[in-house]
Design an enzyme around this catalytic site. Structure first.
Site, PDB file in Angstrom:
ATOM      1  N   LYS A  14       9.953  27.761 100.032  1.00  0.00           N
ATOM      2  CA  LYS A  14      11.316  27.229  99.984  1.00  0.00           C
ATOM      3  C   LYS A  14      12.355  28.346 100.153  1.00  0.00           C
ATOM      4  CE  LYS A  14      10.614  25.027  95.964  1.00  0.00           C
ATOM      5  NZ  LYS A  14       9.165  25.044  95.706  1.00  0.00           N
ATOM      6  N   ARG A  91      13.729  17.978  90.656  1.00  0.00           N
ATOM      7  CA  ARG A  91      12.290  18.032  90.454  1.00  0.00           C
ATOM      8  C   ARG A  91      11.784  16.804  89.702  1.00  0.00           C
ATOM      9  NH1 ARG A  91      12.179  23.953  90.573  1.00  0.00           N
ATOM     10  NH2 ARG A  91      10.172  24.911  90.387  1.00  0.00           N
ATOM     11  N   ARG A 125       3.222  37.448  95.768  1.00  0.00           N
ATOM     12  CA  ARG A 125       4.663  37.460  96.043  1.00  0.00           C
ATOM     13  C   ARG A 125       5.422  38.519  95.236  1.00  0.00           C
ATOM     14  NH1 ARG A 125       7.888  31.912  95.332  1.00  0.00           N
ATOM     15  NH2 ARG A 125       7.275  31.912  93.148  1.00  0.00           N
ATOM     16  N   ARG A 160       6.957  38.232  89.702  1.00  0.00           N
ATOM     17  CA  ARG A 160       7.795  37.458  88.802  1.00  0.00           C
ATOM     18  C   ARG A 160       6.973  37.168  87.560  1.00  0.00           C
ATOM     19  NH1 ARG A 160      10.082  32.247  91.911  1.00  0.00           N
ATOM     20  NH2 ARG A 160       9.281  31.254  90.046  1.00  0.00           N
ATOM     21  N   ARG A 171       2.519  25.093  86.682  1.00  0.00           N
ATOM     22  CA  ARG A 171       3.607  24.754  87.596  1.00  0.00           C
ATOM     23  C   ARG A 171       3.122  23.767  88.661  1.00  0.00           C
ATOM     24  NH1 ARG A 171       4.806  30.506  89.282  1.00  0.00           N
ATOM     25  NH2 ARG A 171       6.420  29.726  90.666  1.00  0.00           N
TER      26      ARG A 171
END
Ligand code: AMP
Length: 214
Positions: A14, A91, A125, A160, A171
């Site tokens: 995203k 969401r 990431r 993160r 998640r």
């Protein structure tokens, strides 16, 4: 002026796709609820403190907190004038209903990727601390190791806090639980558009324009 939602599991790309949209529509305002929460967490605001325990576990921050934050952001002049990309919101169906009350969106882009890719993208990431450019240890390293392509700052592989396997599982569970009714909500309103997000970086600017219908 476009009002877009980017929807998809964590790791669907995203953030990256938002950057690609901004290249063809530079004035559009990118609003990432995750980024706003992280910023508030870093600055230890009361909003950040409210969100922290949920974010640490990979759970959703309660709707009332999230909705008020987004309502405030969508009421600003830049958004009203230039439109927005909502990244990470809504969401849940109550969030979608609240959004419909605030404004009518043009499209929800559903970014679709396989579970394999999700794990690779999330666990590899990292980002530049200075400008926010996103990299991946496995799939998208900077051109010169240790330095950001975009702003030249020194960078190292720093994940993160919620990009670990255990939190990722939560998640993904949260995503799967909420995705179906949300997709149905927008499909019913004729706003749903599916995008194969396996390799969005290969999309040309014309591809992106076609997708967002400008
Ligand atoms: P993200 O960067 O979009 O993956 O979001 C990181 C975390 O912020 C999520 O795991 C949630 O804890 C919280 N968060 C972000 N957006 C929302 C939302 N729309 N509703 C509830 N929690 C959210």
């Amino acid at each position: 002026m476009k009002k877009l939602i980017l929807f998809g599991p964590p790791g669907a790309g995203k953030g990256t796709f938002s950057g690609q949209i901004k290249k063809v529509a530079p004035e559009i305002v990118h609003i990432s609820t995750g980024d706003i929460f992280r910023e508030n967490l870093k600055n230890e605001t009361s909003l950040g403190l409210k969100a922290k325990s949920y974010m640490d576990k990979g759970e959703l921050v309660p709707d009332n907190v999230t909705i008020e934050m987004v309502r405030e952001r969508l009421n600003r002049e830049d958004v009203k004038k230039n439109g927005f990309i909502l990244d990470g919101f809504p969401r849940t169906v109550p969030q979608a209903e609240a959004l419909t009350d605030i404004t009518e969106i043009d499209l929800l882009l559903l970014l679709q990727v396989s579970r394999d890719i999700i794990f690779k993208r999330i666990l590899g990431r990292y980002g530049c601390n200075k400008c926010g450019e996103i990299y991946n240890k496995y799939t998208l390293p900077p051109k010169v190791e240790g330095f950001c392509d975009k702003c030249g700052a020194e960078i190292k592989f720093e994940q993160r806090a919620d990009d670990n396997e255990e939190t990722l599982k939560n998640r993904l569970d949260a995503y799967e639980k909420n995705a179906k009714p949300l997709i149905k909500y927008y499909k019913k309103r004729g706003k749903l558009k599916k995008v194969d997000a396996t390799d969005t970086l290969s999309f040309t600017e014309d591809d992106i324009k076609k997708i967002i219908e400008i």
